[in-house]
Structures are given as structure tokens and as C-alpha cells.
Motif scaffolding. Structure first.
Motif, PDB file in Angstrom:
ATOM      1  N   GLU A  14       0.835  -1.207   0.000  1.00 20.23           N
ATOM      2  CA  GLU A  14       0.000   0.000   0.000  1.00 20.23           C
ATOM      3  C   GLU A  14       0.868   1.255   0.000  1.00 20.23           C
ATOM      4  O   GLU A  14       0.572   2.237  -0.669  1.00 20.23           O
ATOM      5  CB  GLU A  14      -0.919   0.012   1.230  1.00 20.23           C
ATOM      6  CG  GLU A  14      -2.055  -0.992   1.170  1.00 20.23           C
ATOM      7  CD  GLU A  14      -3.256  -0.468   0.380  1.00 20.23           C
ATOM      8  OE1 GLU A  14      -3.151   0.610  -0.227  1.00 20.23           O
ATOM      9  OE2 GLU A  14      -4.293  -1.160   0.365  1.00 20.23           O
TER      10      GLU A  14
ATOM     11  N   ARG B   7     -17.007  -6.254   5.484  1.00 21.75           N
ATOM     12  CA  ARG B   7     -16.242  -6.479   4.263  1.00 21.75           C
ATOM     13  C   ARG B   7     -15.010  -5.574   4.214  1.00 21.75           C
ATOM     14  O   ARG B   7     -14.014  -5.909   3.610  1.00 21.75           O
ATOM     15  CB  ARG B   7     -17.107  -6.162   3.028  1.00 21.75           C
ATOM     16  CG  ARG B   7     -18.257  -7.143   2.825  1.00 21.75           C
ATOM     17  CD  ARG B   7     -18.914  -6.792   1.492  1.00 21.75           C
ATOM     18  NE  ARG B   7     -20.179  -7.513   1.298  1.00 21.75           N
ATOM     19  CZ  ARG B   7     -20.971  -7.322   0.269  1.00 21.75           C
ATOM     20  NH1 ARG B   7     -20.647  -6.429  -0.654  1.00 21.75           N
ATOM     21  NH2 ARG B   7     -22.080  -8.000   0.139  1.00 21.75           N
ATOM     22  N   ASP B   8     -15.130  -4.416   4.835  1.00 19.54           N
ATOM     23  CA  ASP B   8     -14.037  -3.449   4.811  1.00 19.54           C
ATOM     24  C   ASP B   8     -12.757  -4.076   5.363  1.00 19.54           C
ATOM     25  O   ASP B   8     -12.778  -4.788   6.354  1.00 19.54           O
ATOM     26  CB  ASP B   8     -14.425  -2.233   5.650  1.00 19.54           C
ATOM     27  CG  ASP B   8     -13.541  -1.035   5.345  1.00 19.54           C
ATOM     28  OD1 ASP B   8     -12.364  -1.243   4.998  1.00 19.54           O
ATOM     29  OD2 ASP B   8     -14.021   0.101   5.443  1.00 19.54           O
ATOM     30  N   SER B   9     -11.646  -3.781   4.686  1.00 19.25           N
ATOM     31  CA  SER B   9     -10.385  -4.350   5.142  1.00 19.25           C
ATOM     32  C   SER B   9      -9.908  -3.652   6.415  1.00 19.25           C
ATOM     33  O   SER B   9      -9.089  -4.187   7.151  1.00 19.25           O
ATOM     34  CB  SER B   9      -9.318  -4.201   4.051  1.00 19.25           C
ATOM     35  OG  SER B   9      -9.035  -2.837   3.832  1.00 19.25           O
ATOM     36  N   ARG B  10     -10.431  -2.463   6.676  1.00 23.88           N
ATOM     37  CA  ARG B  10      -9.985  -1.752   7.862  1.00 23.88           C
ATOM     38  C   ARG B  10     -10.517  -2.418   9.123  1.00 23.88           C
ATOM     39  O   ARG B  10     -11.652  -2.898   9.144  1.00 23.88           O
ATOM     40  CB  ARG B  10     -10.442  -0.289   7.789  1.00 23.88           C
ATOM     41  CG  ARG B  10      -9.793   0.445   6.619  1.00 23.88           C
ATOM     42  CD  ARG B  10     -10.408   1.812   6.441  1.00 23.88           C
ATOM     43  NE  ARG B  10     -10.419   2.555   7.692  1.00 23.88           N
ATOM     44  CZ  ARG B  10     -11.394   3.363   8.070  1.00 23.88           C
ATOM     45  NH1 ARG B  10     -12.440   3.515   7.310  1.00 23.88           N
ATOM     46  NH2 ARG B  10     -11.304   4.002   9.205  1.00 23.88           N
TER      47      ARG B  10
END
Lengths: 124, 124
Positions: A14, B7-10
DNA sequence: CAACTGTATTAACCGTCTTAGTACAGTTAG
DNA sequence: CTAACTGTACTAAGACGGTTAATACAGTTG
């Protein structure tokens, strides 16, 4: 040119993506400019080629670079407006502005920053 | 009020932090307002109390809320300007603005967004 | 006292990031 | 043609962080 921070919690790929995107956006990497090869950049940053490969793959998917087997990877002129990315960036822009103003940064200063970028963009 | 996206990768605790920070910044959570208890919010979001605890702990460390054992957690009036946070937010602001302008969003539109926030802030 | 509050701790699971190693096909300079 | 480059793909392994589960304890409040 491209630097990564191993302490940063953000994934290396990233950080590489953001560095390259910033170079392209700033004009330091004009369209059709050749990027370092996967192995070369990996050696330069002392990380695994797979990690660079992932960064390149996703940047290509986002439309910022194009990779050609045997030839290399190249910065790409922004063709169609990436509406999805623009939407995300506007959200990021608004969030930052909201909190900055809440923290006491005057709106005038934020507008001045925009104006400054506008001037720099025109002089180039 | 507070929503998370699995679903968010965070990380979830980051999403919770951002949601709460946004509520405070927007004025939806005025100073001294009581936040949901750790267990209550965890039950509401169907996640582990430890995850909420972490979000609250870090928000307190950032100066956005204050937690008192036995009593609860409360939104906090911004005291000293958090220079470190402001620095990070300005970087985020600049990056978003740079890329947006690169993608063709006119500087005038960005300035207009700031002006709009300014007006909304004054009417409140 | 009972039911709430924040806080702390340990163990376990799981997904992602990263590395290492290898392999194959396209391109290019000698 | 050969050698050295290019991107690309794949598997295996390790390390790390996020999340959950289960307790436990101390302060507050009705």
C-alpha cells in the motif's frame, strides 16, 4: 524517490502504491515514463519482488500504470474519469476538512491551500 | 448511529473510532454527552466488547472522549489543539486535493465544498 | 446488595502480509 | 540464436495483528 516505513502499520504494498500514485499525480512521473522493474524496485527497497508485483498489479487495475510482459511498466495518462476513486477521494477530502475545522483550523487556510495547488498546477 | 462494514479491510475498532470521531466533530455528540457503554455498544454492533474497549481507549488517548470507571464514557470538549493530529489531517487533505485535481476536479469545486462547510458551521 | 460501569488479562483462532523459491513466456540487445 | 532482461503465476511457510471468548476485579449507583 520511493520510500517505505517498516514501522508503519500499513502494508508495504500500500505504501508503494501511494508513493507511485503520488509521483504520477504530482507530474514527477509523466505518461509513458518507464517505472523501475519489479525486481529492480524490490532490490532497491530491500523487499520481496512479490510485494512490488502486487502494488503494480493493483495500480494497473486502478488505471494509473500499464504493465507489458517483457517490456516493463509505464505510467499511464488518465483516460476516463475514475468516478469510483473520485467519490472515495471526495469523502476523504470532506472528512479531513470537517475535522480540521472542528479542531480550529480556519476555512480560509484550507481554501488558501487549494488556491496554492491551483497556482502550482498552472505554472507547470 | 454507528455502523461497521465487515467487508471493509480496515479493522473494526478503527471503523468504530472514525464513526465516533465523526459524530463528535459534526456536533451530533456534544461535550459531556454519554456514550453507549462498552458492553452495550458491543451488543448493538454484535461484536466483542474488547474491540469496543480498544476503540474507546484510543479515542481517549486522542483526547476525543474521556472514560470514568463505574460511570461511563463521555464526549470531551477539544482542549489543547492536537498538533500531531492536525498535521496528519492536513497531509490527508493535501493528498486528496492533489489527486482530485489531477483527476480533473476543478479547484473551484473543492473551495466551494469548504465554503459550504463554513456556512453550515456558522448556522449551528 | 444488585446491577451497572470501565478495565485488565489470557488463550485461541484466523486472515493477511511478507518472504522464499521456482517456473514460464514475451522482449531486446549482442 | 543466445543471454539477460521484462512481467506474471504459483506454492509453501512464517509472522503478525485483529477478533473472539471467558474471566476477573474495582468503582458507581439505585
Amino acid at each position: 524517490m520511493i520510500s517505505i516505513n517498516f514501522r508503519d502499520s500499513r502494508p508495504i504494498y500500500e505504501q508503494v502504491k501511494d508513493s507511485l500514485r503520488r509521483l504520477i499525480v504530482s507530474g514527477a512521473l509523466p505518461a509513458d515514463e518507464k517505472l523501475p522493474s519489479v525486481r529492480e524496485l524490490a532490490a532497491q527497497l530491500v523487499i520481496n519482488p512479490n510485494t512490488i508485483q502486487r502494488a503494480y498489479r493493483e495500480l494497473e487495475h486502478e488505471g494509473y500504470i500499464v504493465s507489458v510482459p517483457g517490456k516493463g511498466s509505464f505510467a499511464m495518462a488518465q483516460s476516463g474519469a475514475n468516478t469510483e476513486r473520485i467519490r472515495a477521494l471526495l469523502a476523504q477530502f470532506d472528512d479531513a476538512a470537517d475535522e480540521l475545522m472542528y479542531l480550529g483550523v480556519p476555512a480560509g487556510e484550507l481554501r488558501a491551500r487549494i488556491a496554492e495547488k491551483e497556482a502550482k498546477g498552472n505554472e507547470a
